[in-house]
Design a protein around this motif. Sequence first.
Motif, PDB file in Angstrom:
ATOM      1  N   GLY A 178      47.087  60.716  33.493  1.00  0.00           N
ATOM      2  CA  GLY A 178      47.471  59.890  32.314  1.00  0.00           C
ATOM      3  C   GLY A 178      46.219  58.647  32.101  1.00  0.00           C
ATOM      4  N   TRP A 179      46.591  57.602  32.087  1.00  0.00           N
ATOM      5  CA  TRP A 179      45.607  56.539  31.890  1.00  0.00           C
ATOM      6  C   TRP A 179      46.140  55.084  32.400  1.00  0.00           C
ATOM      7  CZ3 TRP A 179      47.640  52.821  28.981  1.00  0.00           C
ATOM      8  CH2 TRP A 179      48.507  53.093  27.902  1.00  0.00           C
ATOM      9  N   PHE A 180      45.280  54.170  32.778  1.00  0.00           N
ATOM     10  CA  PHE A 180      45.678  52.904  33.254  1.00  0.00           C
ATOM     11  C   PHE A 180      44.911  51.925  32.316  1.00  0.00           C
ATOM     12  CE2 PHE A 180      44.275  49.051  35.553  1.00  0.00           C
ATOM     13  CZ  PHE A 180      45.519  48.564  35.560  1.00  0.00           C
ATOM     14  N   THR A 181      45.424  50.781  31.862  1.00  0.00           N
ATOM     15  CA  THR A 181      44.584  49.615  31.078  1.00  0.00           C
ATOM     16  C   THR A 181      45.167  48.562  31.418  1.00  0.00           C
ATOM     17  OG1 THR A 181      43.869  49.204  28.941  1.00  0.00           O
ATOM     18  CG2 THR A 181      46.095  49.833  29.285  1.00  0.00           C
ATOM     19  N   GLU A 182      44.254  47.646  31.315  1.00  0.00           N
ATOM     20  CA  GLU A 182      44.330  45.984  31.768  1.00  0.00           C
ATOM     21  C   GLU A 182      44.597  45.510  30.459  1.00  0.00           C
ATOM     22  OE1 GLU A 182      41.349  43.277  33.553  1.00  0.00           O
ATOM     23  OE2 GLU A 182      42.361  43.819  34.930  1.00  0.00           O
ATOM     24  N   ILE A 183      45.876  45.003  30.084  1.00  0.00           N
ATOM     25  CA  ILE A 183      45.947  44.636  28.883  1.00  0.00           C
ATOM     26  C   ILE A 183      45.923  42.721  28.566  1.00  0.00           C
ATOM     27  CG2 ILE A 183      47.745  46.249  28.157  1.00  0.00           C
ATOM     28  CD1 ILE A 183      49.979  43.985  28.613  1.00  0.00           C
ATOM     29  N   HIS A 184      45.630  42.271  29.803  1.00  0.00           N
ATOM     30  CA  HIS A 184      45.535  40.864  29.619  1.00  0.00           C
ATOM     31  C   HIS A 184      44.833  40.412  31.171  1.00  0.00           C
ATOM     32  CE1 HIS A 184      46.644  36.525  30.091  1.00  0.00           C
ATOM     33  NE2 HIS A 184      45.726  36.607  28.930  1.00  0.00           N
ATOM     34  N   SER A 185      43.665  39.665  30.971  1.00  0.00           N
ATOM     35  CA  SER A 185      42.828  39.219  32.094  1.00  0.00           C
ATOM     36  C   SER A 185      42.427  37.991  31.797  1.00  0.00           C
ATOM     37  CB  SER A 185      41.847  40.257  32.582  1.00  0.00           C
ATOM     38  OG  SER A 185      40.723  39.635  33.337  1.00  0.00           O
ATOM     39  N   VAL A 186      42.631  36.880  32.447  1.00  0.00           N
ATOM     40  CA  VAL A 186      42.195  35.376  32.103  1.00  0.00           C
ATOM     41  C   VAL A 186      40.817  35.491  32.277  1.00  0.00           C
ATOM     42  CG1 VAL A 186      42.094  33.128  32.858  1.00  0.00           C
ATOM     43  CG2 VAL A 186      44.251  34.271  32.677  1.00  0.00           C
ATOM     44  N   PRO A 187      39.878  36.113  33.157  1.00  0.00           N
ATOM     45  CA  PRO A 187      38.403  36.067  33.118  1.00  0.00           C
ATOM     46  C   PRO A 187      37.768  36.849  31.903  1.00  0.00           C
ATOM     47  CG  PRO A 187      39.341  36.575  35.166  1.00  0.00           C
ATOM     48  CD  PRO A 187      40.343  36.567  34.322  1.00  0.00           C
ATOM     49  N   THR A 188      38.561  37.866  31.588  1.00  0.00           N
ATOM     50  CA  THR A 188      38.140  38.913  30.412  1.00  0.00           C
ATOM     51  C   THR A 188      38.361  37.988  29.042  1.00  0.00           C
ATOM     52  OG1 THR A 188      38.526  40.743  31.513  1.00  0.00           O
ATOM     53  CG2 THR A 188      38.387  41.166  29.248  1.00  0.00           C
ATOM     54  N   PHE A 189      39.397  37.505  28.909  1.00  0.00           N
ATOM     55  CA  PHE A 189      39.630  36.670  27.714  1.00  0.00           C
ATOM     56  C   PHE A 189      38.887  35.526  27.611  1.00  0.00           C
ATOM     57  CE2 PHE A 189      42.706  40.041  27.078  1.00  0.00           C
ATOM     58  CZ  PHE A 189      43.460  39.758  26.093  1.00  0.00           C
ATOM     59  N   THR A 190      38.759  35.099  28.759  1.00  0.00           N
ATOM     60  CA  THR A 190      37.865  33.577  28.591  1.00  0.00           C
ATOM     61  C   THR A 190      36.458  33.947  28.220  1.00  0.00           C
ATOM     62  OG1 THR A 190      39.114  32.406  30.314  1.00  0.00           O
ATOM     63  CG2 THR A 190      36.743  31.615  29.995  1.00  0.00           C
ATOM     64  N   LYS A 191      36.113  34.872  28.533  1.00  0.00           N
ATOM     65  CA  LYS A 191      34.615  35.477  28.043  1.00  0.00           C
ATOM     66  C   LYS A 191      34.664  35.755  26.481  1.00  0.00           C
ATOM     67  CE  LYS A 191      33.040  37.664  32.171  1.00  0.00           C
ATOM     68  NZ  LYS A 191      32.730  38.920  32.713  1.00  0.00           N
ATOM     69  N   LEU A 192      35.715  36.124  26.056  1.00  0.00           N
ATOM     70  CA  LEU A 192      35.897  35.869  24.404  1.00  0.00           C
ATOM     71  C   LEU A 192      36.390  35.011  23.731  1.00  0.00           C
ATOM     72  CD1 LEU A 192      38.121  39.499  24.674  1.00  0.00           C
ATOM     73  CD2 LEU A 192      35.775  39.147  24.041  1.00  0.00           C
ATOM     74  N   GLY A 193      36.354  33.739  24.587  1.00  0.00           N
ATOM     75  CA  GLY A 193      36.623  32.545  23.912  1.00  0.00           C
ATOM     76  C   GLY A 193      38.226  32.320  23.761  1.00  0.00           C
ATOM     77  N   ILE A 194      39.066  33.093  24.322  1.00  0.00           N
ATOM     78  CA  ILE A 194      40.667  32.934  24.498  1.00  0.00           C
ATOM     79  C   ILE A 194      41.020  32.408  25.641  1.00  0.00           C
ATOM     80  CG2 ILE A 194      42.934  34.089  24.022  1.00  0.00           C
ATOM     81  CD1 ILE A 194      41.045  36.275  22.696  1.00  0.00           C
ATOM     82  N   THR A 195      41.253  31.171  25.680  1.00  0.00           N
ATOM     83  CA  THR A 195      41.699  30.326  26.792  1.00  0.00           C
ATOM     84  C   THR A 195      43.288  29.932  26.878  1.00  0.00           C
ATOM     85  OG1 THR A 195      40.985  28.286  25.595  1.00  0.00           O
ATOM     86  CG2 THR A 195      39.303  29.781  27.019  1.00  0.00           C
ATOM     87  N   CYS A 196      43.877  30.198  26.070  1.00  0.00           N
ATOM     88  CA  CYS A 196      45.378  29.880  25.868  1.00  0.00           C
ATOM     89  C   CYS A 196      46.099  30.665  27.242  1.00  0.00           C
ATOM     90  CB  CYS A 196      46.051  30.273  24.518  1.00  0.00           C
ATOM     91  SG  CYS A 196      46.159  32.003  24.244  1.00  0.00           S
ATOM     92  N   THR A 197      47.149  29.816  27.391  1.00  0.00           N
ATOM     93  CA  THR A 197      48.171  30.201  28.590  1.00  0.00           C
ATOM     94  C   THR A 197      49.249  31.005  27.718  1.00  0.00           C
ATOM     95  OG1 THR A 197      47.579  28.664  29.964  1.00  0.00           O
ATOM     96  CG2 THR A 197      49.515  29.902  30.478  1.00  0.00           C
ATOM     97  N   PHE A 198      49.706  32.054  28.054  1.00  0.00           N
ATOM     98  CA  PHE A 198      50.810  32.802  27.350  1.00  0.00           C
ATOM     99  C   PHE A 198      51.903  32.573  28.210  1.00  0.00           C
ATOM    100  CE2 PHE A 198      47.458  35.670  25.971  1.00  0.00           C
ATOM    101  CZ  PHE A 198      47.413  35.341  24.706  1.00  0.00           C
ATOM    102  N   VAL A 199      53.026  32.150  27.447  1.00  0.00           N
ATOM    103  CA  VAL A 199      54.561  31.590  28.158  1.00  0.00           C
ATOM    104  C   VAL A 199      55.661  32.310  27.554  1.00  0.00           C
ATOM    105  CG1 VAL A 199      53.575  29.459  28.584  1.00  0.00           C
ATOM    106  CG2 VAL A 199      54.855  29.835  26.462  1.00  0.00           C
TER     107      VAL A 199
END
Length: 189
Positions: free
Chosen positions: A18-39
């Motif tokens: 099948g497949w594997f995917t990473e749906i959230h990664s702080v370093p990846t999202f930070t590179k996109l300018g997304i720096t919030c913390t999900f709670v």
Amino acid sequence: MTSPVQIIRPKRHGDARGWFTEIHSVPTFTKLGITCTFVQDNHSLSAQAFTLRGLHFQIPPRGQDKLVRCIRGRIFDVAIDVRAGSPSYGEWVGAELSAENGHQLFIPIGFAHGFVTLEPDCEVTYKCSDIYAPECDGGVRWDDPQIGIDWPIPSGVVPELSSKDANQPMLADFDSPFVYNGRPLTPLA
């Protein structure tokens, strides 16, 4: 400058299993300018095709950034700029999210959010940067002509709505507490 609303296309790594995917990664999202913390994580099931949920937001001090994905079925997901003083105030962007394409939509604070299901039995999950606070809950009408969302709903079909969503105010009647941050809404890449 990237749009404040972003479509995220996580890479899927597939093999015979099948497949594997990473749906959230702080370093990846930070590179996109997304720096919030999900709670908080939310999960909804919409049994009928053309169920419409939205257009929702939480006002300050409990605004919510959201990361939305469809894990079963297909939806058309939208974000509307409701930041006072924004040159793109009242404008919207939308994208199809599906279990098949694996795309996600990041919707920052200051944007109303909603979606319509495009087939039966759709499941949607989304991460939020603050917990649900009913005293800060707000929204605008899904069919407000000032916004003019081009919902992919067949002619003659009335979407399934909650009574809350059917009675939201028009954008013209909304006094926005959201502040424009210098990043206008642009088309999704």
